[in-house]
Scaffold this motif. Structure first.
Motif, mmCIF file in Angstrom:
data_model
loop_
_atom_site.group_PDB
_atom_site.id
_atom_site.type_symbol
_atom_site.label_atom_id
_atom_site.label_comp_id
_atom_site.label_asym_id
_atom_site.label_seq_id
_atom_site.Cartn_x
_atom_site.Cartn_y
_atom_site.Cartn_z
ATOM 1 N N MET A 1 0.849 -1.158 0.000
ATOM 2 C CA MET A 1 0.000 0.000 0.000
ATOM 3 C C MET A 1 0.906 1.236 0.000
ATOM 4 O O MET A 1 1.866 1.326 0.742
ATOM 5 C CB MET A 1 -0.908 -0.014 1.236
ATOM 6 N N THR A 2 0.538 2.171 -0.818
ATOM 7 C CA THR A 2 1.347 3.383 -0.914
ATOM 8 C C THR A 2 1.060 4.300 0.267
ATOM 9 O O THR A 2 0.051 4.162 0.957
ATOM 10 C CB THR A 2 1.050 4.138 -2.224
ATOM 11 N N GLU A 3 1.960 5.227 0.470
ATOM 12 C CA GLU A 3 1.800 6.194 1.559
ATOM 13 C C GLU A 3 0.530 7.019 1.362
ATOM 14 O O GLU A 3 -0.193 7.298 2.310
ATOM 15 C CB GLU A 3 3.040 7.100 1.620
ATOM 16 N N THR A 4 0.238 7.393 0.135
ATOM 17 C CA THR A 4 -0.951 8.191 -0.168
ATOM 18 C C THR A 4 -2.216 7.411 0.174
ATOM 19 O O THR A 4 -3.153 7.961 0.763
ATOM 20 C CB THR A 4 -0.957 8.591 -1.658
ATOM 21 N N ALA A 5 -2.264 6.147 -0.173
ATOM 22 C CA ALA A 5 -3.441 5.321 0.108
ATOM 23 C C ALA A 5 -3.643 5.175 1.617
ATOM 24 O O ALA A 5 -4.784 5.210 2.114
ATOM 25 C CB ALA A 5 -3.287 3.952 -0.540
ATOM 26 N N ARG A 6 -2.547 5.021 2.368
ATOM 27 C CA ARG A 6 -2.644 4.897 3.825
ATOM 28 C C ARG A 6 -3.187 6.188 4.434
ATOM 29 O O ARG A 6 -4.054 6.172 5.302
ATOM 30 C CB ARG A 6 -1.287 4.565 4.427
ATOM 31 N N ILE A 7 -2.717 7.317 3.950
ATOM 32 C CA ILE A 7 -3.184 8.618 4.456
ATOM 33 C C ILE A 7 -4.663 8.812 4.137
ATOM 34 O O ILE A 7 -5.434 9.261 4.982
ATOM 35 C CB ILE A 7 -2.322 9.759 3.866
ATOM 36 N N GLU A 8 -5.059 8.435 2.920
ATOM 37 C CA GLU A 8 -6.472 8.560 2.541
ATOM 38 C C GLU A 8 -7.344 7.669 3.424
ATOM 39 O O GLU A 8 -8.437 8.075 3.836
ATOM 40 C CB GLU A 8 -6.658 8.213 1.069
ATOM 41 N N ARG A 9 -6.876 6.471 3.711
ATOM 42 C CA ARG A 9 -7.617 5.547 4.575
ATOM 43 C C ARG A 9 -7.741 6.144 5.987
ATOM 44 O O ARG A 9 -8.807 6.092 6.605
ATOM 45 C CB ARG A 9 -6.918 4.195 4.627
ATOM 46 N N ASP A 10 -6.670 6.717 6.485
ATOM 47 C CA ASP A 10 -6.691 7.349 7.814
ATOM 48 C C ASP A 10 -7.666 8.528 7.847
ATOM 49 O O ASP A 10 -8.386 8.723 8.823
ATOM 50 C CB ASP A 10 -5.290 7.812 8.207
ATOM 51 N N ILE A 11 -7.673 9.307 6.776
ATOM 52 C CA ILE A 11 -8.581 10.450 6.694
ATOM 53 C C ILE A 11 -10.030 9.987 6.694
ATOM 54 O O ILE A 11 -10.880 10.552 7.388
ATOM 55 C CB ILE A 11 -8.264 11.323 5.460
ATOM 56 N N GLU A 12 -10.331 8.953 5.937
ATOM 57 C CA GLU A 12 -11.699 8.414 5.889
ATOM 58 C C GLU A 12 -12.121 7.878 7.252
ATOM 59 O O GLU A 12 -13.261 8.076 7.686
ATOM 60 C CB GLU A 12 -11.822 7.333 4.812
#
Length: 85
Positions: A1-12
């Motif tokens: 998982m990319t860093e961007t995807a992890r951040i988006e998941r955390d934001i959601e």
């Protein structure tokens, strides 16, 4: 998982938690809910004041409350009577 995807998941996930919190606060702030909570609290306090932890009636406290109510009614009647003269 990319860093961007992890951040988006955390934001959601944070948005979902925030939405739940806002919904709970909106529910608790409804006047009907506040009134129900206050009534329930009053009933509990009255029960605690007039009953022992075993559930027996505290006659001395109930008697004092009845005496206070009678005194209030008498005083109110006297004040009204005096005002009519």
């Amino acid at each position: 998982m990319t860093e961007t995807a992890r951040i988006e998941r955390d934001i959601e996930a944070a948005r979902a938690r925030l939405e739940g919190t806002v919904n709970e606060l909106a529910y608790r702030a409804q006047p009907k809910v506040i009134a129900e909570r206050q009534a329930q609290s009053l009933k509990l306090k009255l029960n605690e004041a007039t009953h022992t932890p075993d559930g027996d009636l505290r006659v001395e406290r109930v008697g004092a409350v009845v005496a206070a109510v009678v005194a209030l009614v008498v005083v109110t009647a006297l004040i009204r009577r005096r005002g009519r003269r």
